[in-house]
Design a protein around this motif. Structure first.
Motif, PDB file in Angstrom:
ATOM      1  N   GLU A 106      52.234  26.300  31.667  1.00  0.00           N
ATOM      2  CA  GLU A 106      52.027  26.975  30.391  1.00  0.00           C
ATOM      3  C   GLU A 106      50.539  27.122  30.082  1.00  0.00           C
ATOM      4  OE1 GLU A 106      54.035  24.264  30.824  1.00  0.00           O
ATOM      5  OE2 GLU A 106      55.907  25.389  30.838  1.00  0.00           O
ATOM      6  N   ALA A 107      49.765  26.064  30.292  1.00  0.00           N
ATOM      7  CA  ALA A 107      48.321  26.117  30.024  1.00  0.00           C
ATOM      8  C   ALA A 107      47.640  27.123  30.949  1.00  0.00           C
ATOM      9  CB  ALA A 107      47.698  24.732  30.183  1.00  0.00           C
ATOM     10  N   TYR A 108      48.069  27.146  32.210  1.00  0.00           N
ATOM     11  CA  TYR A 108      47.503  28.106  33.154  1.00  0.00           C
ATOM     12  C   TYR A 108      47.837  29.534  32.717  1.00  0.00           C
ATOM     13  CZ  TYR A 108      46.556  30.690  37.409  1.00  0.00           C
ATOM     14  OH  TYR A 108      46.081  31.613  38.298  1.00  0.00           O
ATOM     15  N   ARG A 109      49.093  29.769  32.363  1.00  0.00           N
ATOM     16  CA  ARG A 109      49.509  31.099  31.906  1.00  0.00           C
ATOM     17  C   ARG A 109      48.705  31.523  30.684  1.00  0.00           C
ATOM     18  NH1 ARG A 109      54.538  30.263  29.789  1.00  0.00           N
ATOM     19  NH2 ARG A 109      53.399  29.837  27.910  1.00  0.00           N
ATOM     20  N   ASP A 110      48.579  30.626  29.711  1.00  0.00           N
ATOM     21  CA  ASP A 110      47.837  30.962  28.491  1.00  0.00           C
ATOM     22  C   ASP A 110      46.379  31.276  28.798  1.00  0.00           C
ATOM     23  OD1 ASP A 110      50.194  30.548  27.122  1.00  0.00           O
ATOM     24  OD2 ASP A 110      49.597  28.586  26.312  1.00  0.00           O
ATOM     25  N   MET A 111      45.770  30.515  29.714  1.00  0.00           N
ATOM     26  CA  MET A 111      44.386  30.772  30.097  1.00  0.00           C
ATOM     27  C   MET A 111      44.265  32.165  30.714  1.00  0.00           C
ATOM     28  SD  MET A 111      42.002  29.049  33.045  1.00  0.00           S
ATOM     29  CE  MET A 111      43.125  29.634  34.289  1.00  0.00           C
ATOM     30  N   MET A 112      45.179  32.502  31.618  1.00  0.00           N
ATOM     31  CA  MET A 112      45.103  33.795  32.288  1.00  0.00           C
ATOM     32  C   MET A 112      45.367  34.947  31.313  1.00  0.00           C
ATOM     33  SD  MET A 112      44.024  33.024  35.189  1.00  0.00           S
ATOM     34  CE  MET A 112      44.160  34.567  36.064  1.00  0.00           C
ATOM     35  N   VAL A 113      46.319  34.776  30.409  1.00  0.00           N
ATOM     36  CA  VAL A 113      46.604  35.815  29.414  1.00  0.00           C
ATOM     37  C   VAL A 113      45.392  36.021  28.505  1.00  0.00           C
ATOM     38  CG1 VAL A 113      48.022  36.330  27.369  1.00  0.00           C
ATOM     39  CG2 VAL A 113      49.105  35.547  29.479  1.00  0.00           C
ATOM     40  N   SER A 114      44.636  34.943  28.280  1.00  0.00           N
ATOM     41  CA  SER A 114      43.439  35.024  27.436  1.00  0.00           C
ATOM     42  C   SER A 114      42.214  35.535  28.186  1.00  0.00           C
ATOM     43  CB  SER A 114      43.127  33.647  26.841  1.00  0.00           C
ATOM     44  OG  SER A 114      44.186  33.220  26.029  1.00  0.00           O
ATOM     45  N   GLY A 115      42.364  35.923  29.413  1.00  0.00           N
ATOM     46  CA  GLY A 115      41.248  36.493  30.170  1.00  0.00           C
ATOM     47  C   GLY A 115      40.736  35.631  31.300  1.00  0.00           C
ATOM     48  N   GLY A 116      41.351  34.484  31.553  1.00  0.00           N
ATOM     49  CA  GLY A 116      40.925  33.631  32.666  1.00  0.00           C
ATOM     50  C   GLY A 116      39.775  32.712  32.286  1.00  0.00           C
ATOM     51  N   ARG A 117      39.281  32.033  33.279  1.00  0.00           N
ATOM     52  CA  ARG A 117      38.160  31.116  33.072  1.00  0.00           C
ATOM     53  C   ARG A 117      36.876  31.892  32.862  1.00  0.00           C
ATOM     54  NH1 ARG A 117      39.733  26.730  37.592  1.00  0.00           N
ATOM     55  NH2 ARG A 117      40.733  25.283  36.189  1.00  0.00           N
TER      56      ARG A 117
END
Length: 129
Positions: A106-117
């Protein structure tokens, strides 16, 4: 004579080049074998025995057994081949990527949806210390 590799110093990144391809040849061939249902069943029945049929290094075999995908990549694995291990385990690519970053799916998905690192992630510069 080794080729110049200006990309070799990218923090947190392993580039899959010809040298990595040679290093991981048998690891990647093992992964591709998992495309066949009969091989997946044999692997799931006795992972170590199936791995021992392949001329991989002991480090590669241990990385597979531990499902340490970052280590597999360092040892020549290609993420697109390594995805076959995840599929054999019933994992999505998103679950695998999350595990490689130390994040939950979930945290990975949210990070990617928010534009990535951030582009600054992993860089060893004064402003990032």
């Amino acid at each position: 004579m080794p080729l110049d590799k200006p990309y070799a110093g990218i923090p947190g990144t392993t580039i899959f080049d010809a040298d990595q391809s040679r290093k991981g040849y048998w690891l990647n061939q093992f992964c591709m074998s998992l495309m066949k249902a009969a091989n997946r069943e044999r692997f799931k029945k006795d992972e170590r025995a199936y791995l021992d049929e392949w001329p991989m290094s002991e480090d590669q075999k241990l990385a597979v057994l531990a499902r340490d995908l970052n280590r597999c990549i360092a040892l020549g694995g290609n993420i697109y081949f390594l995805a076959k291990i995840g599929a054999t385990d019933g994992k999505s690519f998103q679950q695998m990527a999350g595990s490689m970053t130390g994040m939950s799916e979930e945290a990975y998905r949210d990070m990617m949806v928010s534009g990535g690192r951030s582009a600054a992630w992993g860089r060893d510069t004064e402003e990032n210390k």
